[in-house]
Write a protein that holds these residues in place. Sequence first.
Motif, mmCIF file in Angstrom:
data_model
loop_
_atom_site.group_PDB
_atom_site.id
_atom_site.type_symbol
_atom_site.label_atom_id
_atom_site.label_comp_id
_atom_site.label_asym_id
_atom_site.label_seq_id
_atom_site.Cartn_x
_atom_site.Cartn_y
_atom_site.Cartn_z
ATOM 1 N N TYR A 82 -53.758 79.531 55.726
ATOM 2 C CA TYR A 82 -52.757 80.106 54.821
ATOM 3 C C TYR A 82 -51.649 80.770 55.623
ATOM 4 C CZ TYR A 82 -50.640 83.268 51.418
ATOM 5 O OH TYR A 82 -49.753 83.960 50.634
ATOM 6 N N VAL A 83 -50.429 80.287 55.412
ATOM 7 C CA VAL A 83 -49.243 80.852 56.057
ATOM 8 C C VAL A 83 -48.150 80.931 54.998
ATOM 9 C CG1 VAL A 83 -47.574 80.629 57.916
ATOM 10 C CG2 VAL A 83 -49.906 79.778 58.241
ATOM 11 N N PRO A 84 -47.874 82.117 54.459
ATOM 12 C CA PRO A 84 -46.914 82.207 53.349
ATOM 13 C C PRO A 84 -45.495 81.825 53.713
ATOM 14 C CG PRO A 84 -47.610 84.390 54.082
ATOM 15 C CD PRO A 84 -48.492 83.416 54.768
ATOM 16 N N ASP A 85 -45.106 82.043 54.969
ATOM 17 C CA ASP A 85 -43.743 81.703 55.405
ATOM 18 C C ASP A 85 -43.833 80.744 56.577
ATOM 19 O OD1 ASP A 85 -42.330 83.537 53.589
ATOM 20 O OD2 ASP A 85 -43.272 85.104 54.800
ATOM 21 N N VAL A 86 -43.593 79.471 56.310
ATOM 22 C CA VAL A 86 -43.767 78.418 57.306
ATOM 23 C C VAL A 86 -42.427 78.072 57.943
ATOM 24 C CG1 VAL A 86 -44.510 76.038 57.693
ATOM 25 C CG2 VAL A 86 -45.745 77.482 56.055
ATOM 26 N N CYS A 87 -42.424 77.926 59.262
ATOM 27 C CA CYS A 87 -41.250 77.420 59.972
ATOM 28 C C CYS A 87 -41.714 76.378 60.986
ATOM 29 C CB CYS A 87 -40.473 78.543 60.650
ATOM 30 S SG CYS A 87 -41.440 79.600 61.726
ATOM 31 N N GLN A 88 -40.774 75.702 61.611
ATOM 32 C CA GLN A 88 -41.117 74.535 62.432
ATOM 33 C C GLN A 88 -41.997 74.879 63.623
ATOM 34 O OE1 GLN A 88 -37.749 72.137 63.466
ATOM 35 N NE2 GLN A 88 -38.988 70.487 64.294
ATOM 36 N N GLU A 89 -41.715 75.980 64.292
ATOM 37 C CA GLU A 89 -42.530 76.435 65.427
ATOM 38 C C GLU A 89 -42.922 77.876 65.127
ATOM 39 O OE1 GLU A 89 -44.236 75.613 69.327
ATOM 40 O OE2 GLU A 89 -43.060 74.315 68.022
ATOM 41 N N LEU A 109 -51.338 73.568 57.057
ATOM 42 C CA LEU A 109 -50.952 74.888 56.573
ATOM 43 C C LEU A 109 -50.680 74.815 55.078
ATOM 44 C CD1 LEU A 109 -48.346 75.832 59.351
ATOM 45 C CD2 LEU A 109 -50.846 76.008 59.446
ATOM 46 N N SER A 110 -51.011 75.872 54.369
ATOM 47 C CA SER A 110 -50.660 76.004 52.953
ATOM 48 C C SER A 110 -49.848 77.267 52.782
ATOM 49 C CB SER A 110 -51.914 76.060 52.081
ATOM 50 O OG SER A 110 -51.575 76.433 50.752
ATOM 51 N N PHE A 132 -48.294 71.700 51.303
ATOM 52 C CA PHE A 132 -49.083 71.559 52.522
ATOM 53 C C PHE A 132 -48.146 71.157 53.658
ATOM 54 C CE2 PHE A 132 -52.712 70.362 49.583
ATOM 55 C CZ PHE A 132 -53.484 71.473 49.865
ATOM 56 N N TYR A 133 -48.450 71.632 54.858
ATOM 57 C CA TYR A 133 -47.664 71.284 56.043
ATOM 58 C C TYR A 133 -48.598 70.738 57.112
ATOM 59 C CZ TYR A 133 -44.117 74.247 53.842
ATOM 60 O OH TYR A 133 -43.218 74.807 52.954
ATOM 61 N N GLN A 155 -59.286 73.307 48.719
ATOM 62 C CA GLN A 155 -58.252 72.347 49.110
ATOM 63 C C GLN A 155 -57.028 72.409 48.194
ATOM 64 O OE1 GLN A 155 -59.059 69.584 51.891
ATOM 65 N NE2 GLN A 155 -60.032 71.550 52.319
ATOM 66 N N LYS A 156 -56.600 73.627 47.902
ATOM 67 C CA LYS A 156 -55.424 73.818 47.065
ATOM 68 C C LYS A 156 -54.252 74.346 47.887
ATOM 69 C CE LYS A 156 -57.742 74.753 42.633
ATOM 70 N NZ LYS A 156 -59.151 74.679 43.068
ATOM 71 N N ALA A 157 -53.050 74.070 47.392
ATOM 72 C CA ALA A 157 -51.840 74.609 48.011
ATOM 73 C C ALA A 157 -51.243 75.734 47.176
ATOM 74 C CB ALA A 157 -50.801 73.501 48.208
ATOM 75 N N PHE A 158 -51.863 76.040 46.053
ATOM 76 C CA PHE A 158 -51.373 77.086 45.157
ATOM 77 C C PHE A 158 -52.296 78.297 45.203
ATOM 78 C CE2 PHE A 158 -49.656 73.183 43.366
ATOM 79 C CZ PHE A 158 -48.337 73.527 43.083
#
Length: 236
Positions: free
Chosen positions: A8-15, A40-41, A47-48, A136-139
């Motif tokens: 779980y990562v609420p704020d996703v960025c490329q790196e 990542l969700s 999903f990422y 296995q949820k993204a929400f």
Amino acid sequence: MAERRIFYVPDVCQEMELPEEEAGHCIRVLRLKEGDGIVLSDGKGTFYDAVISSIDRKRCIVSVHGSECQAPLWRGRITLAFAPTKLMERNEWFIEKAVEIGVDRIVFLKTDHSERDVVKMDRVERIAIAAMKQSQKAFLPELVPMMPFRDFVSSCQCADRFIAHCEEGEKRHLADMVVPGNDVVTLIGPEGDFSPKEIDAALKNGFRPVSLGLSRLRTETAALVAVNIMNLANRL
């Protein structure tokens, strides 16, 4: 769908660096290594796909290479509002199972007969996150801190509003009342049930009385039964 290693990562960025708790799970529990793929969700429906680019005893850096929006798993928006029990373990059990089944919002209610006045939201959120990943949820469901019963019923805007109480009177089973696709909320009271004044307030605000069956259920069991019924009625 094959089980994915979800973090779980609420704020996703490329790196990015994984949050401390997620990094610990990655490093010490799963013992993943550089080059391993993970998912990542963000808890908001996406999903990422990511790869571990750097890892040591405490830190885990990942690179994101793609994303996928999770398709809706049910129709409408499902809300369960309940008065938490005195024993927190029982509330935590409910949160875990409700998230696994599928719910959009869980509201903690302060009622006239409440056995608990405070809920530690950080602990509840951790349980919800773990259940989201396990199922296995993204929400990630919205978790609403303790609020007065009358404030909730007077502000609720769901199309379908129900209250499961133990007072005598004509009631249809919740399963026969949920309209697929409508936003829906069900109220579940404490072990001592809602007070007559609360039931009256709910009815005056458009809530309809429902039954969950012939058995007398504990609060957390009734809450989970209601979530399951609402989810099944809205299955895709």
